[in-house]
Design a protein around this motif. Structure first.
Motif, PDB file in Angstrom:
ATOM      1  N   ARG A 189       0.812  -1.214   0.000  1.00 36.91           N
ATOM      2  CA  ARG A 189       0.000   0.000   0.000  1.00 36.91           C
ATOM      3  C   ARG A 189       0.850   1.269   0.000  1.00 36.91           C
ATOM      4  N   ILE A 190       2.034   1.206   0.595  1.00 37.97           N
ATOM      5  CA  ILE A 190       2.964   2.346   0.599  1.00 37.97           C
ATOM      6  C   ILE A 190       4.325   1.831   0.161  1.00 37.97           C
ATOM      7  N   ALA A 191       4.897   2.437  -0.854  1.00 38.95           N
ATOM      8  CA  ALA A 191       6.196   2.003  -1.374  1.00 38.95           C
ATOM      9  C   ALA A 191       7.182   3.169  -1.334  1.00 38.95           C
ATOM     10  N   MET A 192       8.471   2.841  -1.479  1.00 44.23           N
ATOM     11  CA  MET A 192       9.503   3.881  -1.430  1.00 44.23           C
ATOM     12  C   MET A 192      10.518   3.664  -2.537  1.00 44.23           C
ATOM     13  N   ILE A 193      10.942   4.768  -3.150  1.00 48.03           N
ATOM     14  CA  ILE A 193      12.016   4.762  -4.141  1.00 48.03           C
ATOM     15  C   ILE A 193      13.203   5.483  -3.509  1.00 48.03           C
ATOM     16  N   PHE A 194      14.325   4.790  -3.385  1.00 46.40           N
ATOM     17  CA  PHE A 194      15.484   5.368  -2.718  1.00 46.40           C
ATOM     18  C   PHE A 194      16.361   6.138  -3.699  1.00 46.40           C
ATOM     19  N   GLN A 195      17.223   6.986  -3.150  1.00 48.49           N
ATOM     20  CA  GLN A 195      18.120   7.799  -3.974  1.00 48.49           C
ATOM     21  C   GLN A 195      19.056   6.927  -4.796  1.00 48.49           C
ATOM     22  N   ARG A 228      18.503   1.404 -14.046  1.00 44.38           N
ATOM     23  CA  ARG A 228      18.280   0.823 -12.709  1.00 44.38           C
ATOM     24  C   ARG A 228      17.231   1.619 -11.939  1.00 44.38           C
ATOM     25  N   GLN A 229      17.285   2.957 -12.068  1.00 43.47           N
ATOM     26  CA  GLN A 229      16.313   3.767 -11.347  1.00 43.47           C
ATOM     27  C   GLN A 229      14.911   3.559 -11.900  1.00 43.47           C
ATOM     28  N   GLU A 253      14.671  11.673  -3.377  1.00 42.00           N
ATOM     29  CA  GLU A 253      15.674  12.211  -4.307  1.00 42.00           C
ATOM     30  C   GLU A 253      16.158  11.150  -5.306  1.00 42.00           C
ATOM     31  N   PRO A 254      15.254  10.517  -6.031  1.00 39.00           N
ATOM     32  CA  PRO A 254      15.639   9.388  -6.882  1.00 39.00           C
ATOM     33  C   PRO A 254      16.370   9.771  -8.164  1.00 39.00           C
ATOM     34  N   THR A 255      16.409  11.060  -8.505  1.00 39.56           N
ATOM     35  CA  THR A 255      17.059  11.451  -9.761  1.00 39.56           C
ATOM     36  C   THR A 255      18.305  12.304  -9.542  1.00 39.56           C
ATOM     37  N   THR A 256      18.759  12.425  -8.296  1.00 45.23           N
ATOM     38  CA  THR A 256      19.881  13.321  -7.979  1.00 45.23           C
ATOM     39  C   THR A 256      21.150  12.966  -8.746  1.00 45.23           C
ATOM     40  N   ALA A 257      21.455  11.671  -8.872  1.00 42.36           N
ATOM     41  CA  ALA A 257      22.717  11.245  -9.483  1.00 42.36           C
ATOM     42  C   ALA A 257      22.627  11.058 -10.998  1.00 42.36           C
ATOM     43  N   LEU A 258      21.485  11.408 -11.593  1.00 43.76           N
ATOM     44  CA  LEU A 258      21.290  11.170 -13.024  1.00 43.76           C
ATOM     45  C   LEU A 258      21.480  12.450 -13.827  1.00 43.76           C
ATOM     46  N   ASP A 259      21.830  12.294 -15.101  1.00 40.93           N
ATOM     47  CA  ASP A 259      21.995  13.476 -15.940  1.00 40.93           C
ATOM     48  C   ASP A 259      20.633  14.080 -16.254  1.00 40.93           C
ATOM     49  N   VAL A 260      20.648  15.321 -16.751  1.00 41.81           N
ATOM     50  CA  VAL A 260      19.418  16.106 -16.898  1.00 41.81           C
ATOM     51  C   VAL A 260      18.424  15.443 -17.843  1.00 41.81           C
ATOM     52  N   THR A 261      18.899  14.861 -18.939  1.00 43.59           N
ATOM     53  CA  THR A 261      18.009  14.243 -19.922  1.00 43.59           C
ATOM     54  C   THR A 261      17.272  13.050 -19.314  1.00 43.59           C
ATOM     55  N   ILE A 262      18.016  12.159 -18.656  1.00 44.17           N
ATOM     56  CA  ILE A 262      17.404  10.990 -18.021  1.00 44.17           C
ATOM     57  C   ILE A 262      16.476  11.431 -16.896  1.00 44.17           C
ATOM     58  N   GLN A 263      16.888  12.461 -16.149  1.00 46.72           N
ATOM     59  CA  GLN A 263      16.056  12.989 -15.065  1.00 46.72           C
ATOM     60  C   GLN A 263      14.704  13.450 -15.598  1.00 46.72           C
ATOM     61  N   GLY A 269      -3.739   6.782 -10.075  1.00 47.61           N
ATOM     62  CA  GLY A 269      -4.315   7.379  -8.873  1.00 47.61           C
ATOM     63  C   GLY A 269      -3.416   7.265  -7.661  1.00 47.61           C
ATOM     64  N   THR A 270      -2.189   6.809  -7.858  1.00 49.25           N
ATOM     65  CA  THR A 270      -1.231   6.712  -6.764  1.00 49.25           C
ATOM     66  C   THR A 270      -0.746   8.108  -6.372  1.00 49.25           C
ATOM     67  N   ALA A 271      -0.711   8.381  -5.071  1.00 51.08           N
ATOM     68  CA  ALA A 271      -0.156   9.646  -4.586  1.00 51.08           C
ATOM     69  C   ALA A 271       1.354   9.493  -4.447  1.00 51.08           C
ATOM     70  N   MET A 272       2.073  10.619  -4.529  1.00 48.11           N
ATOM     71  CA  MET A 272       3.523  10.552  -4.426  1.00 48.11           C
ATOM     72  C   MET A 272       4.065  11.727  -3.619  1.00 48.11           C
ATOM     73  N   ILE A 273       4.996  11.423  -2.720  1.00 52.88           N
ATOM     74  CA  ILE A 273       5.762  12.457  -2.020  1.00 52.88           C
ATOM     75  C   ILE A 273       7.157  12.445  -2.634  1.00 52.88           C
ATOM     76  N   TRP A 274       7.515  13.529  -3.301  1.00 45.76           N
ATOM     77  CA  TRP A 274       8.825  13.617  -3.975  1.00 45.76           C
ATOM     78  C   TRP A 274       9.749  14.469  -3.106  1.00 45.76           C
ATOM     79  N   ILE A 275      10.714  13.836  -2.463  1.00 47.74           N
ATOM     80  CA  ILE A 275      11.642  14.512  -1.562  1.00 47.74           C
ATOM     81  C   ILE A 275      12.837  15.012  -2.367  1.00 47.74           C
ATOM     82  N   THR A 276      13.142  16.303  -2.255  1.00 50.75           N
ATOM     83  CA  THR A 276      14.245  16.860  -3.032  1.00 50.75           C
ATOM     84  C   THR A 276      14.725  18.168  -2.418  1.00 50.75           C
ATOM     85  N   HIS A 277      15.941  18.578  -2.779  1.00 48.19           N
ATOM     86  CA  HIS A 277      16.441  19.903  -2.426  1.00 48.19           C
ATOM     87  C   HIS A 277      16.338  20.838  -3.623  1.00 48.19           C
TER      88      HIS A 277
END
Length: 345
Positions: free
Chosen positions: A109-115, A178-179, A198-208, A223-231
């Motif tokens: 019901r709740i999943a996480m994508i790591f950096q 992989r991401q 922050e799942p796209t921090t280490a990726l180049d701009v195009t892939i991001q 209909g999935t909600a998402m919390i996107w953590i980023t700086h």
């Protein structure tokens, strides 16, 4: 009860379900108890997120964003622990559940994508093995069905030749690939909420940009909600429906993405926006927020941001409360309207 009444009740039930919050966090406090003292990493955080909505959780390193995400997932290890507050999902307070109950919810019901996708993927198992296990752990289907679900999930995140990628090992894939696999695994069981740290921090701009597009599309379709953590405010500006800005363990401003980006009400949000390169004239130095993030072991009295704020005065020696100076906006500041008018002008 007539057939018309039954139909009316069913419609009302479906409307209620659609309007129901995917998650509600109330006064969450997660502290770490060290020999030097108590680190208040999350100190009274409250927010809610609707189904299908993307919430951008923004702030500098050490502001408490990731700890908020790990608290929701029940992944806080000693010496840290949730000391107060509620995390409400599907009528349950997740802070009261035991390890077995939390395991049934995590990845389902709740999943996480790591950096780092290698925190999600096992380097010695093929992609198909890992994805099929993620399905079988939560759904009563046969392996053939689970394998087909995995193939479709890889296709949805834009992976070419998904049948071939299923038989690959993680080290045989690029970082962006992989991401995408990690994102596909997060969506496999059609969860109510995904937390992306922050799942796209280490990726180049195009892939991001490609991954942001795929994540946004999947949320709209499922209909999935998402919390996107980023700086990175530039990331959430193109992705999120709403933004919550965190500083020193607390949310200091919330609002729709357009409102927060176009007319911030908190000096910290203004400082973050001023630090984005695109907001500066060509050849000019980047705007900087003066000073450094205070130690969570020794926060200044009153507003935690006052020692770095050019708008601070004696009133900031008191702790500001979260207020709503405008409809749909919240800010933790004694001078939001004056600041808002100045930015707008």
């Amino acid at each position: 009860m007539t057939q018309a009444d039954i139909i009316s009740d069913n419609v009302a039930s479906e409307v209620g379900k659609a309007n129901e919050a995917a998650l509600r966090v109330e006064n969450l406090k997660t502290h770490f108890f060290s020999r030097a003292g108590v680190v208040k990493a999350v100190d009274g955080v409250s927010f809610e997120i609707a189904r299908g909505e993307i919430l951008g959780l923004v702030g500098e390193s050490g502001s408490g964003k990731s700890v908020t995400g790990f608290s929701i997932m029940g992944l806080i290890d000693p010496p840290g622990r949730i000391v107060e507050g509620q995390i409400l999902h599907g009528g349950q307070d997740l802070t009261t559940l035991g390890p077995e109950d939390l395991r049934r919810i995590r990845g389902n019901r709740i999943a996480m994508i790591f950096q780092d996708p290698m925190m999600t993927l096992n380097p010695v198992l093929r992609v198909d093995t890992q994805m099929v296990e993620a399905v079988l752990a939560h759904q009563e289907v046969d392996r053939a069905t689970a394998l087909e679900m995995s193939r479709v999930a890889l296709e949805q995140v834009g992976i070419p030749a998904p049948e071939r990628r299923l038989t690959a090992y993680p080290h045989e894939l690029s970082g962006g690939m992989r991401q995408r696999v990690a994102i596909a695994i997060a969506f496999l069981n059609k969860p109510d909420l995904i937390i992306a740290d922050e799942p796209t921090t280490a990726l180049d701009v195009t892939i991001q940009a490609q991954i942001l597009f795929e994540a946004q599309k999947l949320c709209r379709e499922t209909g999935t909600a998402m919390i996107w953590i980023t700086h990175d405010l530039a990331v959430v500006a193109a992705l999120a429906d709403r933004i919550a800005v965190m500083y020193a363990g607390r949310i200091v401003e919330t609002g729709t993405t357009d409102e927060v980006i176009d007319r911030p009400l908190h000096p910290y949000t203004e400082g973050l926006l001023g630090s984005v390169p695109s907001h500066n004239a060509r050849g000019s130095r980047l705007t900087q927020i003066p000073g450094m993030t205070p130690s969570l072991l020794n926060l200044p009295a009153g507003c935690a941001f006052r020692t770095r704020c050019s708008y601070a005065d004696d009133s900031c020696l008191k702790e500001p409360e979260m207020t709503s100076p405008e409809a749909g906006r919240q800010v933790r500041c004694f001078h939001p309207l004056a600041l808002g008018n100045e930015v707008a002008g």
